[in-house]
Structure formats: structure tokens, C-alpha cells
Write an enzyme that holds these catalytic residues in place. Structure first.
Site, PDB file in Angstrom:
ATOM      1  N   CYS A  23       0.848  -1.199   0.000  1.00  0.00           N
ATOM      2  CA  CYS A  23       0.000   0.000   0.000  1.00  0.00           C
ATOM      3  C   CYS A  23       0.877   1.239   0.000  1.00  0.00           C
ATOM      4  O   CYS A  23       2.101   1.156   0.068  1.00  0.00           O
ATOM      5  CB  CYS A  23      -0.934   0.004   1.211  1.00  0.00           C
ATOM      6  SG  CYS A  23      -0.079   0.305   2.776  1.00  0.00           S
ATOM      7  N   ASP A 436      10.430  30.008 -29.580  1.00  0.00           N
ATOM      8  CA  ASP A 436      11.603  30.430 -30.342  1.00  0.00           C
ATOM      9  C   ASP A 436      11.254  30.272 -31.819  1.00  0.00           C
ATOM     10  O   ASP A 436      10.473  29.395 -32.193  1.00  0.00           O
ATOM     11  CB  ASP A 436      12.793  29.545 -29.968  1.00  0.00           C
ATOM     12  CG  ASP A 436      14.037  29.903 -30.760  1.00  0.00           C
ATOM     13  OD1 ASP A 436      14.365  31.092 -30.830  1.00  0.00           O
ATOM     14  OD2 ASP A 436      14.653  28.986 -31.325  1.00  0.00           O
ATOM     15  N   ASP A 639      18.605  27.827 -25.940  1.00  0.00           N
ATOM     16  CA  ASP A 639      17.560  28.440 -25.130  1.00  0.00           C
ATOM     17  C   ASP A 639      17.521  27.903 -23.709  1.00  0.00           C
ATOM     18  O   ASP A 639      16.524  28.083 -23.004  1.00  0.00           O
ATOM     19  CB  ASP A 639      16.193  28.206 -25.799  1.00  0.00           C
ATOM     20  CG  ASP A 639      16.129  28.794 -27.192  1.00  0.00           C
ATOM     21  OD1 ASP A 639      16.561  29.945 -27.362  1.00  0.00           O
ATOM     22  OD2 ASP A 639      15.656  28.110 -28.114  1.00  0.00           O
TER      23      ASP A 639
END
Length: 749
Positions: A23, A436, A639
Site C-alpha cells: 500500500c 523560439d 535556449d
């Protein structure tokens, strides 16, 4: 894994198979045990596939010992294990659970029918005493066979001062058996309590729970179908060329730099570069792109992709865990095991849930025994046992990880790598997306479209000087100019004093002449006059072409225009993003006129032009400060600062360069269409998780009071422990089934 974890990527990832977790409460125990080992920097335990990813530099044996000491078992999972082995293990577990369920059911159901039909001897009679004693022994054997794993797990947890699902089941079924034994021996003293044995309840609860767990195992196995499919892509052997002789060897024996032969219809064994031959390769499983990709000399090929008609030789450049396929599998596994923020509440509740349930069960027993109607002991026992059985938090523990597993797998199959759970949760919340231009909105493969010579220079001279000065640059526009010069067989000049000015252009000396090549900003910076060429520059820019000026000794001698067409699906992707309510902005280092031309073709209304790479992150921050939830889409390398700053960074990559370290989500192919699809998948996943959590919370919140007998005074009905066991087991199956809907959900909306 979160963005903070990305800084620690140098740490080695070790994947463990965890045995014995039952569990969500077990997850915290295992995570705590692993985190306590020296050298471990981060741990992610995935309850859905019973695995753990450990980051850091820790001894695997110490990790396994820590897990064992916590009451569980662990095994190291290395390499790309055969998916058939994993499927076989899951199948064996399924059959074992079904067999345990059948044994309990075959005995329990007839006993229940006979008991309720009055066809069994009275427990207080002499024959009844012997009959029920034999039933007690048979039931004990079934508890051992069908429920032994629950009892051993409960004992281990108790020794560690913990409690989990095993604790609840062991307490519920064990107390039913013990109480029934007491009834047999002291039936003459319990006449006022209408003594009744609950042997059938104890075994039928195990039947229901094992059956539910078996169904859960089978359904859960479907969630890792994407991983199994990816692992299955890699062939087990490769055909290498050694000393001029072709021979088949095991994939593990292929070394870097070796030459390999790929025949028609064969899978490519490792990453490499084609050195002889020509073919087309199906890369759809890795990139989601259905069209085969042409491969010629110098082309990169990727492990796991399927060669089609031609035969070729290639050199191995990446092998083993370094191949793109292995990295993708590792990334998918890590993401499937990571926890989005929405899971933290469930984890916190699960960690204290079982002790609270035990306390509620004891409280229920005392209330019924003290204030309940006769037989109060019977009522107290039934209600407290039902509380224990119905409260097992399996569904709560599965609610989030099972949805994450299915979603990340679905994304991988469509060519999108989701690196962590937080990105999966956040992508659907984006209100603003910054794109971009080059390589994202456009193809990223510009070509020379215009060459204009000025004064005494001709087009060939302009191209020669431009290509010569760009020969040291890695900019996409430079590649276009160099490719044009190579095609026209133009010999380049030698350059000295080379200087690249980011976002502006390049300066160098060629034959003792000072040469500038770049945009208008470079010319302004260097004091070069270009006013009389302004109209031509504007005309070319309005057509979406990027204009670069060539100056020799401070005089303009030529203009070169390069065009980079937008991708075929960019306009459709932008349309879909706007339909989803997302604000779309394009950023580019190009001038505003060119940027507007490209934006118009793509359907983008907001642009930021002449932006330097280092300023993109500032733009992301600007929108974030304005209250936007910002996504950034770029190439994952240039980037990188903006991708890191964004709430969610999308890296546009390829199958051979997935830019895994650059963003939260990696688009394996260049399709911008995958961005709105990933965002739609994110929203669908979060909705699915909420449905699962709501169902699990509602089930436990409502189920426990009903089991405790809260409605008995009103309706005179108590919930049977058998019904509670069946309901508890099926709640997990419901959660898994609901999560699997994500495999087929429509993402076009």
C-alpha cells in the site's frame, strides 16, 4: 524528479525492484530506508510498478540491506532487461494470486451458504464442537496459504513500529479466526451473545482481496506497455564487421567505433553514423513520425529503429546505456516514478492512515461493546473487523502513480518525453507559451534565397567572402550559406582575427581587409552606412527572409537573404494553442519585419524581435511577474536559460539528440503540434488523478463510517465484512481501470 534535481544529473541512477509493498504506507517506509543510506541524494519509489529510482553514489548491497531491514526485499534492475522476463514475472504473480483466491473461495463460499442455510451443526452441540474445530484447522491452513504474505508483512511492519495494508488485513482476518475459535471453546458461556463463527468471513475476505490484487496486477501491467515496447525495440544481436568478416555477436559485445552491417528489415542495434550505403529508416516508435527517414552517408542512425529496403554500414558512436533509446527509456522510467505536487497530499494522508484506521477500529469496538444492542460483543466484533477491511488504502496509494505511469507512457509512444511529474501536472495550466522562431516555428534548415552584389563585387565574390567568414560559425544561417557555397564549388578564403558578436554577426580579417557580416545592428555598431539599401532590406524582410549585410572596409558590398520556411504543422499547432486559451508569443533574434512575416504565416499576433539569446530568460520572467504561467519552447541548448526559467520548458529535439538535460518535456521530433497535445494530455492526466483521488477519498471517508455502523440506528443495516473485502479490492481495480483510459483519450481538442 523536479527542476532542482536536474542539477544533480551527474549522480548515478540506480533502479531497484521492490518486493513486498502492499500500500501507499509502504512507499514512505521504503523511501526512508533508502534515503538513510550514505551517498543517496534522492529517492523516488513508484508504488504502481513496485520500483525505486535511487540517485547518488551508494553501494547497491547497502541499499538492498536497508530495504530488507525495513521489512521488504529489493533487487537491482540493470540494463535493458528483456520485457518478456518482466511480463513472465507479472504473469506468475497474477496466477499465484488467482490460485490463492480460488482456494479461499472454494472453501469459503460453500461454508457461507451452509452456515446461512442452517445446514451446519450447532456450534454448542458435541458434534458441532468437533465439526467447527476441524473447520478451524482447515481455515488456518487457508489463512497460511492464501494470506501468509499479509501476515508476514504485518509482522515485519510491527517489528519496525510501522503499519500498512497488511496490518489491516491481518488484523481483520486474524481476529475473525481467533474470535471464532473462542466461540467454539466457550460457546456454552456465550449463549446470551448468540455465538456465531466467522471462519467463512476470514477466508472469503482473503479471496476477494487476492482476486482484486490479481486484477490490479493484470491491469497495472498494461501501464508499462510503452516501456516494454521501447525495450523490445533493441535487438539482442548485432552484425559486426571484424577484420573484413561479418559476424553476429551479442549486443553487449559491440564496441565503440566498430563497423556494423544492417540488412533490409533489420533493427539497428546501436547509435551510429552511416558510412556506406543508402536506405530509409522507420523511426516512428522513437519520434512518433510515421514517414520513413532517408539515410545517406553521414546520416545518424538510432538504436531500435527499423531499416527498410536498403543495406548499409555504419560506425557505432553510442552503445549500451548511452544510446538514445536507453536514455529515453531511463527518462520515461524516471518520470513514471516521479511524484507531481498533487500526489503529496495523498502521500501525507497515506502515511498516517493505517494507524488512524486501527484507532477507529478499536474505538468502534468499544462503542458497540459498551452501548450497542445485544449481542453487543458480536456487533462490536463485526463492525471493528469491517472497518479494518474496508479501510485498506490501496486505491489511495495507486491514485496518482498509476495515472502518471499511463500518461508518461502514452506521451513516449507519441514522441514526447515527459521528464518529471511536476511538468506533467503544470503543462496543462500554462496561460502563455513563448516560441523560439528558428527550428521551432520554422524548419530550422534555412537556405540562401537571394544574393545581391553592390558596386564592383559580383554575386560569387559576395558568397565567397560571406561563406569564408561564416566557416567558423555554428549558426543555422551560417550552415545555409556554407551549403550554398559548397554546392557552387566556391573556394573559401582564409580568415584571421575572427570574432563572433552574439545576436549581431561576425567580424574578421580576409586578405588584410576588415570584413563585417551580420544584421543591421552590427552595421550600426561598426558605423557602416546602409541607408540606400534600406528599401531592398525591407522588401526582403517583408517576405519573411532574414537579411545579412556584407561590408568590406566599412562599405556595404553585398546583401544575402536567407529564408527559413515555417513547419507544415506550425500554423495548426498555434491555432490549437489559441483554441486552448493559451497566449502565444514568438521571440527571435531576427529583425521585426522578418519576424512579423513569419508570425503572420503561423497565425501568431505577438512577437519580440531582435532578442539576444541571454535576454529570452528575462522575457520569460517578465511574463511570469505579470501573472502568467509561462511555457518556453526552444531547441534545448541555445535556449537553456529560458527553458530553465519557464514554468515548463519544452525542448525541440531529434531521436539522436533528445536534449534530455535541457527541459522538462522533450519533443523527440520537430513537430510543434506535439506541444498542444502534451498540454491536453497534462490536463487529462490531472483530471484523471483528481477522479482517482476523489474516488479513493470518498470511498474511505464514506466507507469507514458505514462499516462502523453509523447508519445502523436509522436503517438497521450493517455492512458485512465480506462485502467490505470485495469493495476494498474492487476499488483498486476501478482506479487502475480509470487510469488506463488515458491510453486512448483524444488529444486533438
Amino acid at each position: 524528479m523536479s527542476k532542482e534535481d536536474n542539477a544533480n544529473q551527474a549522480d548515478e541512477n540506480l533502479r531497484l525492484s521492490i518486493l513486498g509493498m502492499s500500500c501507499a504506507g509502504c512507499v514512505g517506509a521504503v523511501e526512508g530506508a533508502l534515503a538513510s543510506v550514505n551517498g543517496v541524494t534522492a529517492v523516488n519509489v513508484n508504488f504502481a510498478d513496485h520500483s525505486a529510482v535511487v540517485k547518488g553514489d551508494a553501494d547497491p548491497e547497502l541499499l538492498k540491506k536497508a530495504v530488507h531491514d525495513a521489512g521488504y526485499d529489493a533487487a537491482v534492475m540493470e540494463g535493458l532487461e528483456d520485457p518478456r522476463e518482466q511480463e513472465e514475472r507479472e504473469l506468475q504473480r497474477y496466477h499465484r494470486l488467482m490460485k490463492q483466491a480460488k482456494v479461499a473461495a472454494v472453501f469459503g463460499f460453500p461454508l457461507m451458504i451452509l452456515s446461512h442455510s442452517g445446514l451446519v451443526p450447532d456450534i454448542a452441540s458435541g458434534f458441532g464442537h468437533w465439526f467447527w474445530s476441524i473447520i478451524a484447522l482447515i481455515t488456518l491452513a487457508i489463512l497460511y496459504y492464501s494470506g501468509g504474505h499479509f501476515f508476514s508483512g504485518a509482522v515485519k511492519s510491527l517489528m519496525l513500529g510501522q503499519a500498512n495494508m497488511d496490518t489491516l488485513i491481518a488484523l481483520g482476518t486474524g481476529s475473525a479466526w481467533l474470535y471464532s475459535c473462542v466461540v467454539i471453546d466457550f460457546s456454552s458461556h456465550l449463549t446470551a451473545f448468540a455465538p456465531h463463527a466467522y471462519f467463512e468471513a476470514s477466508v472469503l475476505i482473503l479471496a476477494f482481496i487476492n482476486f482484486g490484487t490479481a486484477l490490479e496486477t493484470k491491469a497495472r501491467g498494461q501501464t508499462s506497455a510503452a516501456i516494454r515496447a521501447l525495450i523490445g525495440l533493441q535487438p539482442r544481436t548485432a552484425r559486426v564487421v571484424r577484420e573484413g568478416v561479418e559476424q553476429d555477436v551479442a549486443i553487449e559485445e559491440v564496441g565503440l567505433g566498430e563497423t556494423l552491417r544492417v540488412r533490409p528489415g533489420e533493427k539497428i542495434a546501436v547509435d551510429g553514423m552511416l558510412i556506406e550505403g543508402h536506405s530509409t529508416v522507420d523511426e516512428s516508435m522513437l519520434t512518433g513520425e510515421p514517414m520513413p527517414v532517408e539515410k545517406i552517408e553521414g546520416s545518424n542512425v538510432v538504436a531500435g529503429t527499423m531499416n527498410q529496403q536498403g543495406s548499409f554500414l555504419f560506425t557505432a558512436t553510442r552503445i549500451g546505456r548511452d544510446t538514445a533509446l536507453a536514455q529515453i527509456i531511463s527518462s520515461v522510467r524516471t518520470a513514471q516514478g516521479s511524484k507531481p505536487a498533487i500526489a503529496k497530499l495523498a502521500d501525507k494522508i497515506s502515511s498516517i492512515f493505517v494507524p488512524v484506521v486501527v484507532a477507529i477500529s478499536v474505538f468502534t469496538f468499544l462503542i458497540w461493546y459498551s452501548f450497542g444492542p445485544e449481542p453487543s460483543l458480536g456487533f462490536a466484533f463485526i463492525t471493528s473487523m469491517t472497518v479494518l477491511v474496508i479501510a485498506c488504502p490501496c486505491a489511495l496509494g495507486l491514485a496518482t502513480p498509476i495515472s502518471v505511469m499511463v500518461s508518461v507512457g502514452r506521451a513516449a509512444q507519441m514522441g514526447v518525453l515527459i521528464r518529471n511529474g511536476d511538468a506533467l501536472q503544470s503543462a496543462g495550466k500554462l496561460t502563455c507559451l513563448i516560441l523560439d522562431k528558428t527550428g521551432t516555428v520554422t524548419e530550422g534548415k534555412p537556405t540562401v534565397s537571394s544574393i545581391i552584389a553592390v558596386g564592383d563585387f559580383d554575386e560569387e565574390s559576395v558568397l565567397r567572402l560571406s561563406a569564408s567568414i561564416e566557416s567558423g560559425s555554428e549558426h543555422p544561417l551560417a550552415a545555409a550559406i556554407l551549403a550554398d557555397a559548397e554546392e557552387k564549388q566556391i573556394k573559401l578564403e582564409k580568415t584571421t582575427a575572427f570574432e563572433a558578436i552574439t545576436g549581431h554577426g561576425i567580424t574578421a580579417l580576409i586578405a588584410e581587409q576588415k570584413v563585417f557580416f551580420g544584421n543591421q545592428a552590427l552595421m550600426d555598431d561598426k558605423g557602416v552606412k546602409y541607408a540606400r539599401h534600406k528599401k531592398k532590406i525591407e522588401q526582403l524582410s517583408e517576405q519573411g527572409q532574414t537579411v545579412m549585410l556584407l561590408a568590406v572596409d566599412n562599405n556595404i558590398v553585398g546583401i544575402i537573404a536567407v529564408s527559413d520556411p515555417i513547419k507544415k504543422d506550425s500554423a495548426q499547432a498555434v491555432k490549437q494553442l489559441i483554441k486552448q486559451g493559451v497566449r502565444v508569443i514568438m521571440v527571435t533574434g531576427d529583425n521585426e519585419i522578418t519576424a512579423k512575416a513569419i508570425a503572420k504565416q503561423a497565425g501568431i499576433t505577438e512577437i519580440r524581435a531582435q532578442v539576444l539569446p541571454e535576454d529570452k530568460a528575462a522575457i520569460v520572467k517578465e511574463f511570469q511577474q505579470a501573472g502568467e504561467v509561462v511555457g518556453m519552447v526552444g531547441d534545448g541548448i541555445n535556449d537553456a536559460p529560458a527553458l530553465a526559467q519557464a514554468n515548463v520548458g519544452f525542448a525541440i529535439g531529434t531521436g539522436t539528440d533528445v536534449a534530455i538535460e535541457s527541459a522538462d518535456i522533450v519533443i523527440l521530433q520537430g513537430s510543434l503540434q506535439k506541444v498542444p497535445e502534451a498540454m491536453a494530455l497534462s490536463r487529462a492526466t490531472v483530471t484523471n488523478i483528481k477522479q482517482n483521488l476523489l474516488g479513493a477519498f470518498f470511498y474511505n471517508t464514506i466507507g469507514i463510517p458505514v462499516a462502523a455502523g453509523l447508519f445502523y440506528p436509522i436503517f438497521g443495516v450493517l455492512l458485512s465484512p465480506l462485502v467490505a473485502g470485495a469493495a476494498m479490492a474492487m476499488s483498486s481495480v476501478t482506479v487502475v481501470t480509470n487510469a488506463n483510459r488515458l491510453r486512448w483519450i483524444d488529444l486533438d481538442g
